[in-house]
Each structure stands twice: as C-alpha cells, then as structure tokens.
Design a protein around this motif. Structure first.
Motif, PDB file in Angstrom:
ATOM      1  N   UNK A  51       0.837  -1.197   0.000  1.00 14.22           N
ATOM      2  CA  UNK A  51       0.000   0.000   0.000  1.00 14.22           C
ATOM      3  C   UNK A  51       0.873   1.248   0.000  1.00 14.22           C
ATOM      4  N   UNK A  52       0.652   2.118  -0.939  1.00 18.48           N
ATOM      5  CA  UNK A  52       1.424   3.360  -1.015  1.00 18.48           C
ATOM      6  C   UNK A  52       1.027   4.341   0.078  1.00 18.48           C
ATOM      7  N   UNK A  53      -0.149   4.110   0.696  1.00 20.51           N
ATOM      8  CA  UNK A  53      -0.601   4.969   1.784  1.00 20.51           C
ATOM      9  C   UNK A  53      -0.343   4.333   3.144  1.00 20.51           C
ATOM     10  N   UNK A  54       0.256   3.139   3.150  1.00 20.33           N
ATOM     11  CA  UNK A  54       0.528   2.458   4.405  1.00 20.33           C
ATOM     12  C   UNK A  54      -0.719   1.965   5.100  1.00 20.33           C
ATOM     13  N   UNK A  55      -1.795   1.694   4.343  1.00 24.06           N
ATOM     14  CA  UNK A  55      -3.062   1.286   4.936  1.00 24.06           C
ATOM     15  C   UNK A  55      -3.327  -0.193   4.686  1.00 24.06           C
ATOM     16  N   UNK A  56      -3.833  -0.879   5.710  1.00 21.36           N
ATOM     17  CA  UNK A  56      -4.325  -2.232   5.499  1.00 21.36           C
ATOM     18  C   UNK A  56      -5.811  -2.253   5.858  1.00 21.36           C
ATOM     19  N   UNK A  57      -6.444  -3.395   5.638  1.00 18.50           N
ATOM     20  CA  UNK A  57      -7.894  -3.465   5.816  1.00 18.50           C
ATOM     21  C   UNK A  57      -8.317  -3.300   7.268  1.00 18.50           C
ATOM     22  N   UNK A  58      -7.470  -3.748   8.195  1.00 19.81           N
ATOM     23  CA  UNK A  58      -7.801  -3.563   9.612  1.00 19.81           C
ATOM     24  C   UNK A  58      -7.818  -2.081   9.972  1.00 19.81           C
ATOM     25  N   UNK A  59      -6.946  -1.285   9.313  1.00 18.23           N
ATOM     26  CA  UNK A  59      -6.949   0.163   9.530  1.00 18.23           C
ATOM     27  C   UNK A  59      -8.234   0.780   9.003  1.00 18.23           C
ATOM     28  N   UNK A  60      -8.625   0.356   7.809  1.00 13.53           N
ATOM     29  CA  UNK A  60      -9.743   0.992   7.112  1.00 13.53           C
ATOM     30  C   UNK A  60     -11.094   0.596   7.677  1.00 13.53           C
ATOM     31  N   UNK A  61     -11.255  -0.677   8.002  1.00 11.16           N
ATOM     32  CA  UNK A  61     -12.566  -1.170   8.420  1.00 11.16           C
ATOM     33  C   UNK A  61     -12.420  -1.966   9.720  1.00 11.16           C
ATOM     34  N   UNK A  62     -12.417  -1.296  10.855  1.00  9.88           N
ATOM     35  CA  UNK A  62     -12.338  -2.026  12.127  1.00  9.88           C
ATOM     36  C   UNK A  62     -13.522  -2.985  12.262  1.00  9.88           C
ATOM     37  N   UNK A  63     -13.272  -4.176  12.768  1.00  8.67           N
ATOM     38  CA  UNK A  63     -14.309  -5.196  12.869  1.00  8.67           C
ATOM     39  C   UNK A  63     -15.515  -4.725  13.675  1.00  8.67           C
ATOM     40  N   UNK A  64     -15.257  -4.029  14.791  1.00 11.11           N
ATOM     41  CA  UNK A  64     -16.378  -3.622  15.632  1.00 11.11           C
ATOM     42  C   UNK A  64     -17.264  -2.605  14.927  1.00 11.11           C
ATOM     43  N   UNK A  65     -16.660  -1.705  14.171  1.00 11.29           N
ATOM     44  CA  UNK A  65     -17.440  -0.690  13.467  1.00 11.29           C
ATOM     45  C   UNK A  65     -18.222  -1.323  12.317  1.00 11.29           C
ATOM     46  N   UNK A  66     -17.630  -2.290  11.639  1.00 12.01           N
ATOM     47  CA  UNK A  66     -18.342  -2.996  10.569  1.00 12.01           C
ATOM     48  C   UNK A  66     -19.542  -3.746  11.128  1.00 12.01           C
ATOM     49  N   UNK A  67     -19.368  -4.354  12.308  1.00 17.19           N
ATOM     50  CA  UNK A  67     -20.468  -5.096  12.931  1.00 17.19           C
ATOM     51  C   UNK A  67     -21.610  -4.167  13.316  1.00 17.19           C
TER      52      UNK A  67
END
Length: 386
Positions: A51-67
């Motif tokens: 990632x050129x922005x240093x982002x992974x999916x855990x950063x972008x979409x926290x599990x608790x917020x998705x739930x």
C-alpha cells in the motif's frame, strides 16, 4: 450522505450471492503461497506491491465498526476471492499501491420442498482505496449527476452515493475523493430495521464512512509507485498478439467471421479507473454481429506476483479443481472451470505478465477447452517473448 440517484455501482461490487449456500469452508487466504497442488510458490515469484498509503484493511474497516454498521459475523476475505471469476483485473488496485478489502457473512441456504429457491442478500462490504486517482474520479463526476464537491460534499472533497433502505436488504454505495485518493465503499445486506427510511440508513452507515474518510485523509503522502521486474515483457496494445481472428476461428472450430478488439462495457468506476491506470488489457473474439464470443483475454502487465497470490487462495466452492499446465514459452500456467461463471480459464504468466485466457464452458468438454486455450497461449507466448 447524499441520496443521489446518480450513483455508479462499479463492476467490482461485492458479489452478494457468492457465498449463499456455502459453509465456513468458503474462500480464505492460505497461510503461505502455494501452487495448484499445494507446492510452494515458485522461486522466481515477484515481490508483491505494498500500500502506497501504508493502509491495510484492519486500519480501514475495524471489525467492531463494521459489525455495528453492516451486520455482525462478517468474515474478512481477500478482495479477489469475493468476486465472481476474479482474475488479473481483480489485482489492479493493489498493483497500483491501493488497498482492496472485502468481508461477507457466511450463510447456509436451506432448501424448502416445493418452493423455488431465492438467493438471499448476503451481508458484506467492499472498500477500495486508490491513490493518485483524481483524474479517474473526475471522469466519474462528469458521467454521473449530483456529485457535490467542496462544502456541499458530505464526505471528503467530492461525493457520489446513495442508500436504499429495505430492512435486512438495505445497501449503500459511496464514491468519495479525498485529496487525490478515490475511495469506493459498497455495503450490502445491512441489518437495518424494516421501518428505517433511506435517510435513516444513511445515518446508520455515517460513522463507518466518516472513519474510512478520516483514516485516508490522515494517511501519509503516497509512496513511490511499484514497478514490475525489469525483465517483464511489454504487452502491446493489440489484441491480435494473443490470437488473430483466423487463429481463433481455427482453434475453436468456427466458420463465422470473428471480430477481434478491446472489450468494452461495465460502466465507469474506481475499478475501471485502476484498470486504465495499470495498463490492463481486456480483449474479445466475438462472432460477427453478435455479443457472443469464443475467447476473451484479461492481462495485467508485470503481475506475476498477482498470479501467485491467486494460487494462494483456497479453492472456492464454485471453482473446479485447478490443474497445473506446462506450455512452451509460458513460465507457469494453470487451468480451471467455474460453475458460477460458466467459464473455463487458463491462467498464465508470460514474460512476467499475468494473462488469462477464457472461454465458455458450454463450448465443449473441459479437456477439449483446455487444449484449445493451451494452444492459444502457446501462440501468444511465441509472439510476446519471441
């Protein structure tokens, strides 16, 4: 969030029915890259882009917020695994240093005697982030109406999207520009009360959208663009490099004239923008005066790494056994047929590029189709590497 009707649902929208009727043995990433028969990835496997922005999916979409926003019990999975017929183009976003995330609920359909089965809307999401995509987003904003910018945009610098409340079938789509980064968020099967209006669903998903936008806005400036290995063979912008009309007609035993050229359609969205930016190719060999074809090709330049990543995914329930193939001039190749897409595919690495050859499974026995695609790939390899 705007409830604009001028919203694009891109081709990369999560296939919500993909895992309907599946068990928890649905696709998940393997622990390490393996080949078709569980062998280690080849020694010449190319380092994957980051990632050129240093982002992974855990950063972008926290599990608790998705739930809280979509539904509980969502299981993250590789973006390519969430797509029907995921091939080279599924990895264009990541090749450009973007981030592609997906998650789904694992559900089981229970058949009822005498009742026609109806595929349920499966809860899930896709979140795509593509840096340096302002020009691609500008095309989106021109094509689709009611895309407010500046102070009028509810999120980021520009926004297009809508939510549709239908109880547990509620969905939202968002296309957002933050600086020069394009964000695409698709939420399906939102576990919303049936009494909620579209505006109520908008309010429900707002915390997740705001979190994603803030995370992207706070990311550092994009790092350098990943480049493929120096010995990768350049793919010419000419579909006949893969097969001429005469060759395809002979190989697939057709008497009709064939039209050969770039494949179109599919609208415009972040995924299409990534294909354009990456130099990906899509070609079709169509019967004259028809939308039906005998062959199609997808190619992602320099994407040997993505081919290896594809092999690392556990086989999907709708995907037949994948067999390793040996073809002159081809670094590595594998063949499989998928029931959901009704397509047989020969995936190859040629000159460091991932080139996928596809044909309809209705065109013959899998062994016959394997032979036809193998001969086509051998001819393409001779041109590309010769």
């Amino acid at each position: 969030m705007s409830t604009s009707s001028g919203t694009l649902v891109p081709a990369a929208l999560l296939a919500v029915a993909l895992l309907a009727g599946c068990t928890t043995e649905s696709p998940v990433p393997a622990e390490s890259a393996v080949g078709p028969s569980g062998t280690p990835a080849p020694a010449d496997a190319v380092t994957a882009p980051a990632s050129r922005l240093g982002l992974d999916c855990a950063d972008l979409v926290p599990d608790d917020l998705a739930a809280e926003t979509v539904a509980t019990g969502l299981v993250p999975l590789p973006y390519a695994a969430a797509l029907l017929g995921g091939g080279p183009l599924s990895y264009a976003i990541e090749q450009l240093g973007g981030t592609a995330c997906a998650a789904t609920a694992l559900t089981t359909s229970v058949p009822v005697v005498g009742v026609e089965p109806v595929e349920p809307v499966v809860s899930g999401y896709t979140v795509l982030v593509l840096p340096d995509a302002a020009e691609m987003y500008a095309r989106y904003a021109e094509l689709y109406t009611d895309v407010p910018s500046g102070a009028d945009a509810p999120y980021g610098d520009s926004f297009g999207g809508a939510c549709f409340g239908r109880g547990a079938e509620s969905s939202c789509t968002s296309n957002i520009l933050v600086g020069s980064t394009w964000i695409d968020v698709q939420l399906t099967g939102i576990d919303a009360h049936a009494a909620l209006s579209d505006d109520d669903v908008v309010a429900r998903v707002a915390p997740l959208i705001e979190s994603i936008v803030t995370t992207v806005a706070d990311a550092p400036a994009p790092g350098p663009l990943w480049t493929p290995a120096g010995n990768a063979v350049e793919l010419p912008a000419d579909c006949t490099v893969y097969a001429t009309a005469d060759e395809a007609r002979s190989t697939f035993q057709r008497t009709e004239e064939l039209w050969v050229g770039p494949a179109g359609g599919g609208g415009w969205g972040l995924s299409a923008g990534a294909w354009t930016m990456s130099g990906a190719e899509r070609c079709s060999w169509l019967l004259e005066n028809s939308d039906n074809g005998v062959l199609s090709v997808e190619a992602l330049p320099g994407a040997a790494w993505a081919y290896d990543a594809m092999l690392s995914l556990t086989a999907r329930p709708d995907q037949g056994a994948r067999s390793e193939e040996s073809i002159p001039g081809v670094e590595r190749a594998s063949f499989a047929c998928g029931s959901s897409t009704e397509t047989c595919s020969l995936d190859t690495v040629i000159g460091g590029n991932w080139v996928q050859f596809n044909t309809s499974s209705a065109h013959g026995d899998p062994d016959v189709l394997r032979d036809r695609l193998t001969r086509t790939a051998a001819g393409a390899a001779a041109r590309l590497s010769g």
